[in-house]
Design an enzyme around this catalytic site. Structure first.
Site, mmCIF file in Angstrom:
data_model
loop_
_atom_site.group_PDB
_atom_site.id
_atom_site.type_symbol
_atom_site.label_atom_id
_atom_site.label_comp_id
_atom_site.label_asym_id
_atom_site.label_seq_id
_atom_site.Cartn_x
_atom_site.Cartn_y
_atom_site.Cartn_z
ATOM 1 N N GLU A 171 -0.105 36.586 -49.088
ATOM 2 C CA GLU A 171 1.013 35.747 -49.526
ATOM 3 C C GLU A 171 1.285 34.631 -48.517
ATOM 4 O O GLU A 171 2.369 34.529 -47.957
ATOM 5 C CB GLU A 171 2.224 36.635 -49.795
ATOM 6 C CG GLU A 171 1.907 37.648 -50.895
ATOM 7 C CD GLU A 171 3.098 38.493 -51.339
ATOM 8 O OE1 GLU A 171 4.207 38.299 -50.822
ATOM 9 O OE2 GLU A 171 2.895 39.357 -52.212
ATOM 10 N N PRO A 192 5.566 33.708 -39.643
ATOM 11 C CA PRO A 192 6.066 34.387 -38.457
ATOM 12 C C PRO A 192 6.676 35.736 -38.850
ATOM 13 O O PRO A 192 7.305 35.852 -39.900
ATOM 14 C CB PRO A 192 7.149 33.444 -37.916
ATOM 15 C CG PRO A 192 7.008 32.180 -38.660
ATOM 16 C CD PRO A 192 6.221 32.439 -39.900
ATOM 17 N N ASN A 193 6.474 36.715 -38.042
ATOM 18 C CA ASN A 193 7.012 38.075 -38.238
ATOM 19 C C ASN A 193 6.407 38.824 -39.423
ATOM 20 O O ASN A 193 6.847 39.909 -39.750
ATOM 21 C CB ASN A 193 8.538 38.073 -38.426
ATOM 22 C CG ASN A 193 9.222 37.354 -37.300
ATOM 23 O OD1 ASN A 193 8.772 37.447 -36.159
ATOM 24 N ND2 ASN A 193 10.277 36.628 -37.610
ATOM 25 N N HIS A 413 9.115 48.478 -64.387
ATOM 26 C CA HIS A 413 8.804 48.105 -63.002
ATOM 27 C C HIS A 413 8.612 49.359 -62.161
ATOM 28 O O HIS A 413 9.464 50.240 -62.153
ATOM 29 C CB HIS A 413 9.931 47.255 -62.404
ATOM 30 C CG HIS A 413 9.599 46.765 -61.025
ATOM 31 N ND1 HIS A 413 10.444 46.910 -59.962
ATOM 32 C CD2 HIS A 413 8.486 46.150 -60.541
ATOM 33 C CE1 HIS A 413 9.875 46.379 -58.878
ATOM 34 N NE2 HIS A 413 8.688 45.916 -59.211
ATOM 35 N N GLU A 415 7.954 49.840 -58.340
ATOM 36 C CA GLU A 415 7.708 49.480 -56.941
ATOM 37 C C GLU A 415 7.296 50.780 -56.240
ATOM 38 O O GLU A 415 8.043 51.744 -56.246
ATOM 39 C CB GLU A 415 8.968 48.884 -56.311
ATOM 40 C CG GLU A 415 8.866 48.620 -54.817
ATOM 41 C CD GLU A 415 7.659 47.768 -54.430
ATOM 42 O OE1 GLU A 415 7.585 46.614 -54.832
ATOM 43 O OE2 GLU A 415 6.766 48.295 -53.708
ATOM 44 N N HIS A 483 1.382 43.725 -58.347
ATOM 45 C CA HIS A 483 1.753 42.837 -57.234
ATOM 46 C C HIS A 483 1.327 43.465 -55.906
ATOM 47 O O HIS A 483 1.306 44.690 -55.782
ATOM 48 C CB HIS A 483 3.262 42.589 -57.237
ATOM 49 C CG HIS A 483 3.653 41.518 -58.204
ATOM 50 N ND1 HIS A 483 4.519 40.506 -57.874
ATOM 51 C CD2 HIS A 483 3.274 41.292 -59.477
ATOM 52 C CE1 HIS A 483 4.662 39.700 -58.912
ATOM 53 N NE2 HIS A 483 3.925 40.161 -59.908
ATOM 54 N N GLU A 502 -0.536 39.632 -58.774
ATOM 55 C CA GLU A 502 0.067 38.607 -57.918
ATOM 56 C C GLU A 502 -0.982 38.237 -56.867
ATOM 57 O O GLU A 502 -1.734 37.297 -57.058
ATOM 58 C CB GLU A 502 1.347 39.138 -57.291
ATOM 59 C CG GLU A 502 2.083 38.099 -56.474
ATOM 60 C CD GLU A 502 3.145 38.723 -55.612
ATOM 61 O OE1 GLU A 502 2.884 39.754 -54.977
ATOM 62 O OE2 GLU A 502 4.255 38.164 -55.555
ATOM 63 N N GLU A 508 8.135 33.516 -55.769
ATOM 64 C CA GLU A 508 9.193 34.153 -54.976
ATOM 65 C C GLU A 508 9.378 33.469 -53.619
ATOM 66 O O GLU A 508 10.491 33.415 -53.098
ATOM 67 C CB GLU A 508 8.919 35.647 -54.800
ATOM 68 C CG GLU A 508 7.630 35.965 -54.073
ATOM 69 C CD GLU A 508 7.332 37.469 -54.022
ATOM 70 O OE1 GLU A 508 8.056 38.238 -54.653
ATOM 71 O OE2 GLU A 508 6.360 37.851 -53.340
HETATM 72 C C1 NOJ Z 1 7.499 41.843 -54.221
HETATM 73 C C2 NOJ Z 1 7.114 41.315 -55.549
HETATM 74 O O1 NOJ Z 1 6.238 40.228 -55.441
HETATM 75 C C3 NOJ Z 1 8.365 40.935 -56.279
HETATM 76 O O2 NOJ Z 1 8.051 40.307 -57.489
HETATM 77 C C4 NOJ Z 1 9.186 42.162 -56.474
HETATM 78 O O3 NOJ Z 1 10.380 41.810 -57.100
HETATM 79 C C5 NOJ Z 1 9.511 42.834 -55.147
HETATM 80 N N1 NOJ Z 1 8.316 43.027 -54.413
HETATM 81 C C6 NOJ Z 1 10.190 44.164 -55.331
HETATM 82 O O4 NOJ Z 1 9.317 45.067 -55.940
HETATM 83 CA CA CA Z 2 4.805 39.708 -53.546
#
Ligand code: NOJ
Ligand code: CA
Length: 713
Positions: A171, A192-193, A413, A415, A483, A502, A508
């Site tokens: 990214e 950075p970081n 979703h 995560e 992603h 992604e 984002e």
């Molecule tokens: C990073 C993802 O690119 C983003 O779309 C997502 O909302 C957040 N992570 C949280 O899962």
């Molecule tokens: Ca991302």
């Protein structure tokens, strides 16, 4: 699937020492293979008589093995063939894809070990693919790769469009520089970081796009990354030789290999026309045909999301600021104090459903619907999400039924917080839960270091995880949009339920400090070579502080540029990322997002120069509608568009959404004009794009009454 296959086979069995030549079907590319001193496999490539790849060695260094697969080879046989077939992708930029190449397979024998290694070359009109094949044999049953040693020797200090090497993230903004400048610039090229895991100051990621001083465009990437570690490239900046550098696993190993198997294809696209690189289907062609029999459930879609408000910090994914935890067995969130900023509440989600339904969107993504969000960020815990339990203020059955009644598909979703094992443990239940509640697509995410500890996002083990999830999803008839997963390598040909990835710096980042205005003129040459990107365009309010006073980010793009992205960033999955209230302020421009197609019969790349501009025209699948997108970098520019791709003797109405003369990505991003004109296949348009700007055009066939009163272009 419509298939015409033409194959000629020629087999030589002999000890061959002279160079083996392979020509592309149009004769413009020539690859030659020979054994260098000490039996080192060596290849080189030319295009229209110009050297593209100087003599470069091939091979693999093995771990704990007395002899690596690097030298001491003789050629035991060679096999040549030609192939031409056509296939229809389930979704895509074009309706039909031609797979046309000449092939040379060299079987090598290592004298000392009596091991066999096949190197297979496929030469297309737009580039070369080659891979290592490890046939079944007693002398090489199982081995560990210490490093793959594939070289790509460049002819000079080319201009490169690159992101720094990293085992865990892609990214980054792209840097445009000479190859020789990578060492100097790589430190400042990473955020950075960021949790970067660098390996070399001259390491870069693929797809790597380059341009030579005499106008050749060269693209290095890989195809069919299956059960292998993802390849980086490390530059020897004295000799301008790029060499493969695989992602290690937690033990430092770079591949656990069991024959019979093969490496992914290493790809070199080359052309003197940048548009050829964008139009190439070589990466898909090097992947296996579709393995899913019934693909009727795989559907391109346009979606909205309860998402941008969390990304900008206007609302939160988590329900509470306290720390209840699934791991600690606390799943009853009714007893904890809400933070008052939770985005995925039943009422808010219903508001989005209403808007999505009113404007004809197919789906709605809701993030932050499930428990666990307050507990994982920055923590390395293994059991955070269960992917089943909604927060108390998100009434899933109520939302589900409401969405169904309004004809909007809910998008799930997941995560994973990088905890691949946790996800695998829950996967069957999580997918069954989706099916039970009518979810057909899931956005997965892998934020944070991979767990188990020490593994990386792009190593073989984790690559296998993404593949496992994809194949498991296919069993459940679920589409995946992953992603932070490994960059795609054309696997969507084989598993077209991979409708999005992604794996690059998406929209984002416009809310995390902003991206370079020319970012979107590079991505199609790099990240999109392997497959579509869920870039999530459609930001209409560029001043992010208007959404969250504590976020002073600026989206470095004009509004017209945002519209163009729906055409230039090819994807069967397109989001309208901004909030309903921001679209309501610009309903005339929003019309383009509503109209634009997500699946295509044809695509014509009209203009392209990496880092500067891309203009593409696409014909909507099964319709007589065309859409054009132009994205522009830092320098204002005027495009000349000829409409000669339209049908002869037909009249069309073109609606042109363009930057106003005063538009600028920073100072005046929302200045746009919309005009309707009559066009035919003889029309020509001269259209200016602002810095960080662009234009979008919808073209529909019209009859005499409809064009009345409209000007001809
Ligand atoms: C990073 C993802 O690119 C983003 O779309 C997502 O909302 C957040 N992570 C949280 O899962
Ligand atoms: Ca991302």
């Amino acid at each position: 699937m419509n298939r015409i296959i033409f194959t000629v086979l020629l087999i030589f069995v002999a000890t061959i020492t002279y160079a083996q030549e392979l020509r592309s079907p149009n004769n413009q590319l020539v690859m030659s293979f020979s054994l260098g001193g000490n039996g080192i496999p060596t290849y080189q490539l030319s295009y229209k008589g110009k050297t593209v790849i100087k003599p470069s060695s091939l091979g693999l260094e093995l771990k704990n093995d007395s002899k690596s697969l690097l030298d001491d080879f003789t050629i035991s046989s060679t096999q040549t063939s030609s192939h031409e077939s056509f296939w229809e992708p389930v979704w895509g930029e074009v309706k039909k894809i031609r797979n046309h190449y000449n092939e040379l397979a060299i079987t090598l024998n290592q004298k000392e070990t009596n091991r066999q290694l096949i190197i297979r070359f496929r030469l297309f009109d737009d580039g070369l693919g080659f891979r290592y094949e490890f046939p079944l044999q007693s002398k090489l049953a199982y081995f560990i790769i210490k490093e793959e040693r594939t070289q790509f020797a460049m002819t000079g200090d080319h201009t490169a469009f690159w992101i720094a090497g990293d085992y865990d993230t892609q990214e980054y903004d792209y840097t445009t520089s000479r190859l020789s400048e990578i060492r100097k610039l790589s430190k400042s090229a990473v955020t950075p970081n960021a949790s970067q895991t660098p390996f070399s100051p001259t390491g870069v990621q693929t797809a790597l796009m380059m341009k030579t001083d005499d106008g050749l465009y060269i693209n290095l990437h890989e195809a069919a990354l299956i059960n292998y570690s993802c390849m980086h490239l490390n530059l020897d900046d004295t000799n301008m030789i790029l060499q493969s550098w695989l992602t290690p696993d937690a033990t430092g190993d770079k591949g656990n290999i069991q024959a019979p198997t093969q490496s992914p294809w290493r790809t070199i696209m080359v052309s003197d026309d940048a548009r050829t690189i964008l139009a190439s289907a070589m990466t898909y062609n090097l992947n296996e045909p579709c393995k899913i029999e019934d693909t009727s459930w795989i559907k391109p879609m346009k979606y909205m999301g309860v998402w941008w408000e969390m990304i900008t910090g206007k609302s939160s994914w988590s329900y509470t600021n306290d720390l209840p935890s699934v791991q600690l067995g606390i799943t009853d969130y009714t007893t904890v104090k809400p933070n008052g900023t939770h985005g995925a509440t039943t009422a808010n989600v219903k508001r989005y459903i209403d808007f999505a339904a009113e404007h004809g969107f197919d789906g709605l993504l809701v993030e932050g619907w499930n428990i666990g969000w307050e507990d994982w960020f920055g923590n390395e815990k293994d059991y955070v999400f269960d992917f089943l339990t909604p927060y108390p203020d998100f009434n899933l059955p109520e939302v589900r039924d409401y969405a169904r009644q309004k004809g909007v598909k809910m998008v799930m979703h997941h995560e994973t917080s990088g905890s691949t094992r946790n996800y695998e443990r829950h996967l069957d239940k999580a997918f069954q839960f989706m099916k039970d509640n009518y979810y057909d697509a899931v956005k997965t995410g892998y934020v944070g270091p991979i767990l188990p500890k020490g593994y990386y996002h792009y190593d073989q083990w984790t690559v296998n995880h993404y593949q496992y999830v994809l194949e498991k999803a296919a069993e459940y008839k679920i589409m995946i949009n992953a992603h932070e997963a490994v960059r795609p390598t054309g696997i969507a040909r084989t598993y077209p339920n991979l409708i999005g990835n992604e794996s690059a710096r998406g929209t984002e980042f416009q809310a995390f400090g902003g991206s370079k205005p020319n970012h979107v003129t590079i991505l199609p040459f790099t990240r999109l070579i392997g497959g579509p990107m869920d870039y999530t365009p459609g930001v209409f309010e560029m001043d992010i502080s208007k959404l969250n006073p504590n976020n002073d980010s600026h989206c470095n793009s004009t509004l017209a540029n945002q519209l163009a992205l729906y055409v230039t960033m090819y994807s069967p999955l397109q989001m309208a990322a901004d909030l309903p209230e921001n679209y309501s302020r610009f309903l005339d421009a929003f019309q383009f997002i509503k109209d634009v197609a997500v699946d295509w019969d044809d695509s014509k790349y009209l203009e392209a120069e990496p880092g500067q501009y891309i203009t593409v025209a696409r014909k909507a699948k099964g319709k007589k509608e065309w859409y054009i997108g132009n994205v522009n970098g830092e320098t204002p520019r005027t495009s000349t568009v000829s409409f000669d791709f339209l049908e002869r003797d037909k009249t069309y109405i073109a609606t042109i959404y363009a930057d106003a003369p005063t538009a600028h990505y920073k100072s005046n991003p929302q200045a746009y004009t919309i005009r309707k004109v009559v066009v035919t296949n003889k029309s020509k348009l001269s259209q200016r794009s602002a810095a960080g700007g662009g234009f979008a055009i919808s073209i529909v066939e019209a009859d005499k009454t409809q064009v009345k009163g409209l000007k001809k272009l």
